[in-house]
Structures are given as C-alpha cells and as structure tokens.
Design a protein around this motif. Structure first.
Motif, PDB file in Angstrom:
ATOM      1  N   THR A   1     -17.393  26.082   9.582  1.00  0.00           N
ATOM      2  CA  THR A   1     -16.491  27.231   9.551  1.00  0.00           C
ATOM      3  C   THR A   1     -15.914  27.414   8.143  1.00  0.00           C
ATOM      4  O   THR A   1     -15.891  26.477   7.338  1.00  0.00           O
ATOM      5  CB  THR A   1     -15.299  27.046  10.514  1.00  0.00           C
ATOM      6  OG1 THR A   1     -14.510  25.922  10.070  1.00  0.00           O
ATOM      7  CG2 THR A   1     -15.769  26.804  11.947  1.00  0.00           C
ATOM      8  N   ARG A   2     -15.443  28.608   7.878  1.00  0.00           N
ATOM      9  CA  ARG A   2     -14.776  28.886   6.600  1.00  0.00           C
ATOM     10  C   ARG A   2     -13.497  28.060   6.475  1.00  0.00           C
ATOM     11  O   ARG A   2     -13.132  27.628   5.369  1.00  0.00           O
ATOM     12  CB  ARG A   2     -14.462  30.392   6.518  1.00  0.00           C
ATOM     13  CG  ARG A   2     -13.998  30.870   5.152  1.00  0.00           C
ATOM     14  CD  ARG A   2     -13.918  32.391   5.127  1.00  0.00           C
ATOM     15  NE  ARG A   2     -15.239  32.992   5.236  1.00  0.00           N
ATOM     16  CZ  ARG A   2     -16.000  33.314   4.199  1.00  0.00           C
ATOM     17  NH1 ARG A   2     -15.565  33.086   2.964  1.00  0.00           N
ATOM     18  NH2 ARG A   2     -17.186  33.862   4.383  1.00  0.00           N
ATOM     19  N   ALA A   3     -12.830  27.819   7.597  1.00  0.00           N
ATOM     20  CA  ALA A   3     -11.602  27.015   7.563  1.00  0.00           C
ATOM     21  C   ALA A   3     -11.895  25.598   7.091  1.00  0.00           C
ATOM     22  O   ALA A   3     -11.118  25.009   6.326  1.00  0.00           O
ATOM     23  CB  ALA A   3     -10.952  27.000   8.950  1.00  0.00           C
ATOM     24  N   ASN A   4     -13.002  25.018   7.537  1.00  0.00           N
ATOM     25  CA  ASN A   4     -13.363  23.672   7.096  1.00  0.00           C
ATOM     26  C   ASN A   4     -13.640  23.635   5.600  1.00  0.00           C
ATOM     27  O   ASN A   4     -13.252  22.685   4.910  1.00  0.00           O
ATOM     28  CB  ASN A   4     -14.601  23.178   7.859  1.00  0.00           C
ATOM     29  CG  ASN A   4     -14.269  22.680   9.244  1.00  0.00           C
ATOM     30  OD1 ASN A   4     -13.139  22.797   9.706  1.00  0.00           O
ATOM     31  ND2 ASN A   4     -15.258  22.129   9.927  1.00  0.00           N
ATOM     32  N   ALA A   5     -14.322  24.668   5.101  1.00  0.00           N
ATOM     33  CA  ALA A   5     -14.593  24.729   3.666  1.00  0.00           C
ATOM     34  C   ALA A   5     -13.292  24.838   2.873  1.00  0.00           C
ATOM     35  O   ALA A   5     -13.124  24.199   1.828  1.00  0.00           O
ATOM     36  CB  ALA A   5     -15.509  25.905   3.358  1.00  0.00           C
ATOM     37  N   GLY A   6     -12.351  25.639   3.381  1.00  0.00           N
ATOM     38  CA  GLY A   6     -11.057  25.762   2.716  1.00  0.00           C
ATOM     39  C   GLY A   6     -10.278  24.457   2.726  1.00  0.00           C
ATOM     40  O   GLY A   6      -9.631  24.098   1.736  1.00  0.00           O
ATOM     41  N   ARG A   7     -10.363  23.742   3.834  1.00  0.00           N
ATOM     42  CA  ARG A   7      -9.693  22.450   3.916  1.00  0.00           C
ATOM     43  C   ARG A   7     -10.302  21.446   2.941  1.00  0.00           C
ATOM     44  O   ARG A   7      -9.586  20.677   2.298  1.00  0.00           O
ATOM     45  CB  ARG A   7      -9.795  21.916   5.344  1.00  0.00           C
ATOM     46  CG  ARG A   7      -9.123  20.566   5.560  1.00  0.00           C
ATOM     47  CD  ARG A   7      -9.295  20.110   6.996  1.00  0.00           C
ATOM     48  NE  ARG A   7      -9.318  18.657   7.086  1.00  0.00           N
ATOM     49  CZ  ARG A   7      -9.869  17.968   8.060  1.00  0.00           C
ATOM     50  NH1 ARG A   7     -10.489  18.610   9.031  1.00  0.00           N
ATOM     51  NH2 ARG A   7      -9.834  16.654   8.082  1.00  0.00           N
ATOM     52  N   TYR A   8     -11.633  21.492   2.809  1.00  0.00           N
ATOM     53  CA  TYR A   8     -12.304  20.601   1.863  1.00  0.00           C
ATOM     54  C   TYR A   8     -11.810  20.867   0.442  1.00  0.00           C
ATOM     55  O   TYR A   8     -11.517  19.935  -0.313  1.00  0.00           O
ATOM     56  CB  TYR A   8     -13.808  20.807   1.953  1.00  0.00           C
ATOM     57  CG  TYR A   8     -14.611  19.937   1.020  1.00  0.00           C
ATOM     58  CD1 TYR A   8     -15.088  18.696   1.437  1.00  0.00           C
ATOM     59  CD2 TYR A   8     -14.910  20.352  -0.288  1.00  0.00           C
ATOM     60  CE1 TYR A   8     -15.831  17.894   0.586  1.00  0.00           C
ATOM     61  CE2 TYR A   8     -15.649  19.554  -1.142  1.00  0.00           C
ATOM     62  CZ  TYR A   8     -16.100  18.327  -0.702  1.00  0.00           C
ATOM     63  OH  TYR A   8     -16.825  17.530  -1.555  1.00  0.00           O
ATOM     64  N   LEU A   9     -11.691  22.143   0.076  1.00  0.00           N
ATOM     65  CA  LEU A   9     -11.192  22.489  -1.252  1.00  0.00           C
ATOM     66  C   LEU A   9      -9.757  21.992  -1.448  1.00  0.00           C
ATOM     67  O   LEU A   9      -9.408  21.488  -2.523  1.00  0.00           O
ATOM     68  CB  LEU A   9     -11.244  24.002  -1.458  1.00  0.00           C
ATOM     69  CG  LEU A   9     -12.621  24.606  -1.740  1.00  0.00           C
ATOM     70  CD1 LEU A   9     -12.555  26.131  -1.681  1.00  0.00           C
ATOM     71  CD2 LEU A   9     -13.134  24.154  -3.098  1.00  0.00           C
ATOM     72  N   ALA A  10      -8.935  22.124  -0.408  1.00  0.00           N
ATOM     73  CA  ALA A  10      -7.544  21.682  -0.515  1.00  0.00           C
ATOM     74  C   ALA A  10      -7.449  20.172  -0.690  1.00  0.00           C
ATOM     75  O   ALA A  10      -6.540  19.674  -1.360  1.00  0.00           O
ATOM     76  CB  ALA A  10      -6.780  22.115   0.736  1.00  0.00           C
ATOM     77  N   GLU A  11      -8.406  19.445  -0.106  1.00  0.00           N
ATOM     78  CA  GLU A  11      -8.384  17.985  -0.194  1.00  0.00           C
ATOM     79  C   GLU A  11      -9.091  17.451  -1.435  1.00  0.00           C
ATOM     80  O   GLU A  11      -8.998  16.259  -1.734  1.00  0.00           O
ATOM     81  CB  GLU A  11      -9.035  17.388   1.059  1.00  0.00           C
ATOM     82  CG  GLU A  11      -8.250  17.662   2.337  1.00  0.00           C
ATOM     83  CD  GLU A  11      -8.940  17.131   3.581  1.00  0.00           C
ATOM     84  OE1 GLU A  11     -10.060  16.579   3.441  1.00  0.00           O
ATOM     85  OE2 GLU A  11      -8.365  17.256   4.686  1.00  0.00           O
ATOM     86  N   HIS A  12      -9.816  18.312  -2.154  1.00  0.00           N
ATOM     87  CA  HIS A  12     -10.547  17.905  -3.355  1.00  0.00           C
ATOM     88  C   HIS A  12     -10.126  18.814  -4.508  1.00  0.00           C
ATOM     89  O   HIS A  12     -10.809  19.792  -4.836  1.00  0.00           O
ATOM     90  CB  HIS A  12     -12.057  17.973  -3.121  1.00  0.00           C
ATOM     91  CG  HIS A  12     -12.551  17.020  -2.080  1.00  0.00           C
ATOM     92  ND1 HIS A  12     -12.432  17.274  -0.724  1.00  0.00           N
ATOM     93  CD2 HIS A  12     -13.176  15.816  -2.185  1.00  0.00           C
ATOM     94  CE1 HIS A  12     -12.947  16.263  -0.047  1.00  0.00           C
ATOM     95  NE2 HIS A  12     -13.405  15.363  -0.903  1.00  0.00           N
ATOM     96  N   ARG A  13      -9.003  18.478  -5.127  1.00  0.00           N
ATOM     97  CA  ARG A  13      -8.430  19.321  -6.168  1.00  0.00           C
ATOM     98  C   ARG A  13      -9.288  19.389  -7.423  1.00  0.00           C
ATOM     99  O   ARG A  13      -9.095  20.258  -8.275  1.00  0.00           O
ATOM    100  CB  ARG A  13      -7.030  18.806  -6.526  1.00  0.00           C
ATOM    101  CG  ARG A  13      -6.024  18.882  -5.380  1.00  0.00           C
ATOM    102  CD  ARG A  13      -5.758  20.320  -4.988  1.00  0.00           C
ATOM    103  NE  ARG A  13      -4.730  20.424  -3.963  1.00  0.00           N
ATOM    104  CZ  ARG A  13      -4.297  21.565  -3.455  1.00  0.00           C
ATOM    105  NH1 ARG A  13      -4.826  22.699  -3.859  1.00  0.00           N
ATOM    106  NH2 ARG A  13      -3.365  21.579  -2.519  1.00  0.00           N
ATOM    107  N   ASP A  14     -10.221  18.450  -7.546  1.00  0.00           N
ATOM    108  CA  ASP A  14     -11.104  18.459  -8.710  1.00  0.00           C
ATOM    109  C   ASP A  14     -12.258  19.445  -8.560  1.00  0.00           C
ATOM    110  O   ASP A  14     -13.026  19.660  -9.511  1.00  0.00           O
ATOM    111  CB  ASP A  14     -11.678  17.058  -8.950  1.00  0.00           C
ATOM    112  CG  ASP A  14     -12.464  16.529  -7.744  1.00  0.00           C
ATOM    113  OD1 ASP A  14     -12.057  16.845  -6.613  1.00  0.00           O
ATOM    114  OD2 ASP A  14     -13.443  15.810  -7.960  1.00  0.00           O
TER     115      ASP A  14
END
Length: 227
Positions: free
Chosen positions: A187-200
C-alpha cells in the motif's frame, strides 16, 4: 489493465537519481561494438538463468577478442556490470547473481533475480517477453505479484501496490544508492511509513503503471541495436 506512458515515471526516475544517459539505448552509447557485444552476452546469460561464472566470462571475452580487464573496467565505469574478485558478474542491471527479494519468471521458463523493483519491471520490455514478478513488502512482508506482458498489459496483486522510487545517496553505482530503496509495497501507506522510518532515504511512492513505465524507459531499448 493496459499501461500508458505517464510523465510521472520521469519524475520517479529523477527521484531515484537515474539520469537520461542511464536509460534505453543511451546506457551503452559509450561502449565500443565489442564491449557492447560482451555486455549483451552477459545480459543474455542472466536472462537464461545462467549467472555467468568468471571462467565463462573470460571465455566469452576471448571469443569476442576483447581485453577482459579493460572491458570490465568500462562496464563498471558505466555502472552496467560489476564483478567479484574472480571476475564473476554479480550485478548486470536489471539482473543480480545474488538473492535480492525480487524473483522474476521469464516467459514461464527461466527464473532470475532482479536488482530492484524497477529493474524487475524492466525485464519484460527489454526482452520482449512476458514475466511474472514475486516480491515482498519490506514492512508487512506481504507478497506483491505482478504479471507484465509487453503485448497484453499488466496485472498485479495487492491491488493497492506501489513502488517506492528514491535513493539513499547520489554518488557511486546504483546498487549502493537506489537499488535497496526501489521496492514494492502493498500500500501507499506502507511506503510512506518506510520513508518516515528511514530519514536517510529521499523519494516518493509511485503507482504500478508509473513504475512499469519507468522500467520501460530504463531498459526497453537496451537491446534494440542488436535486433
């Protein structure tokens, strides 16, 4: 579902730091004819489920009458092929000799491993063959399945699946920057969460049609001069 060209795919490639000179026939523009023949041989070996050994690679260079060390140095410089200490190709975008989590079945016959999601989606247009892709969401571990046929369109599950297009750095070969980032998500939400958890990591999620188009732009014409 048919897939049309979408200019958003170009934005996605910029987010992954994949520049125009790294797309289509331009990828091999700075190779000599012999170097390109050698490169195509490597790709064809991978596509046939034969990850070439160092010995086979040396034999191919001898057959083509090309200096192996020079050819490998040029392919590495152009970020097309990277080898281990024994001269065995480990990376030949879109293919990988090691598991990457993106298994691809070509034409119902040959299993290969792709470097990333965009690479997996680029195999069908590069070879002109239908493929099935089996990958997993890095967060949920849920399977993402894609069937892509250059002549008949594309289908996928999960229905809301996306690809994260981005990069962790802008220098060096792609396998050090964007390949670990370019993943399928349920889902797009999972991708957004991944970005939030990987600030690099910089980037954004794109739809499957956009990702399919991105794969076509990068790999669709790589072998065109051969035909």
């Amino acid at each position: 579902m048919s897939v049309d060209r979408d200019t958003s795919a170009l934005d996605a490639l910029r987010a992954a730091d994949i520049r125009p000179e790294r797309t289509g026939a331009a990828r091999t523009r700075r190779l000599s004819a012999a170097q390109r023949e050698f490169y195509v041989w490597i790709l064809r070996e991978f596509a046939s489920s034969r990850s070439p050994s160092g010995e086979a690679t040396r034999a191919a260079a001898t057959r083509i009458e090309i200096d192996l060390a020079e050819a490998l140095a040029v392919l590495a410089r152009e970020d097309l092929v990277h080898v281990d200490a024994n001269g065995r190709p480990l990376v030949a975008y879109p293919f990988s000799a090691k598991p990457r989590g993106h298994r691809v079945l070509i034409d119902g016959e040959h299993w290969v491993e792709a470097m990333c999601a965009i690479d997996a989606l680029g195999i069908a247009p590069m070879l002109g063959s239908p493929v099935e892709i089996y990958s997993h969401d890095p967060l949920s571990r849920g399977e993402v399945w894609v069937r892509l046929d250059p002549n008949d369109g594309a289908w996928w599950e999960a229905e809301e699946a996306v690809v994260l297009s981005g990069s962790a750095c802008c220098e060096g070969p792609s396998f050090r920057g964007c390949c670990d980032v370019l993943n399928f998500f349920e889902t797009r939400a999972n991708a957004g969460r991944y970005l939030a958890e990987h600030r690099d990591v910089g980037g954004h999620p794109i739809s499957l049609p956009e990702a399919i188009e991105a794969g076509r732009i990068v790999f669709g014409d790589v072998l065109s001069e051969e035909d």
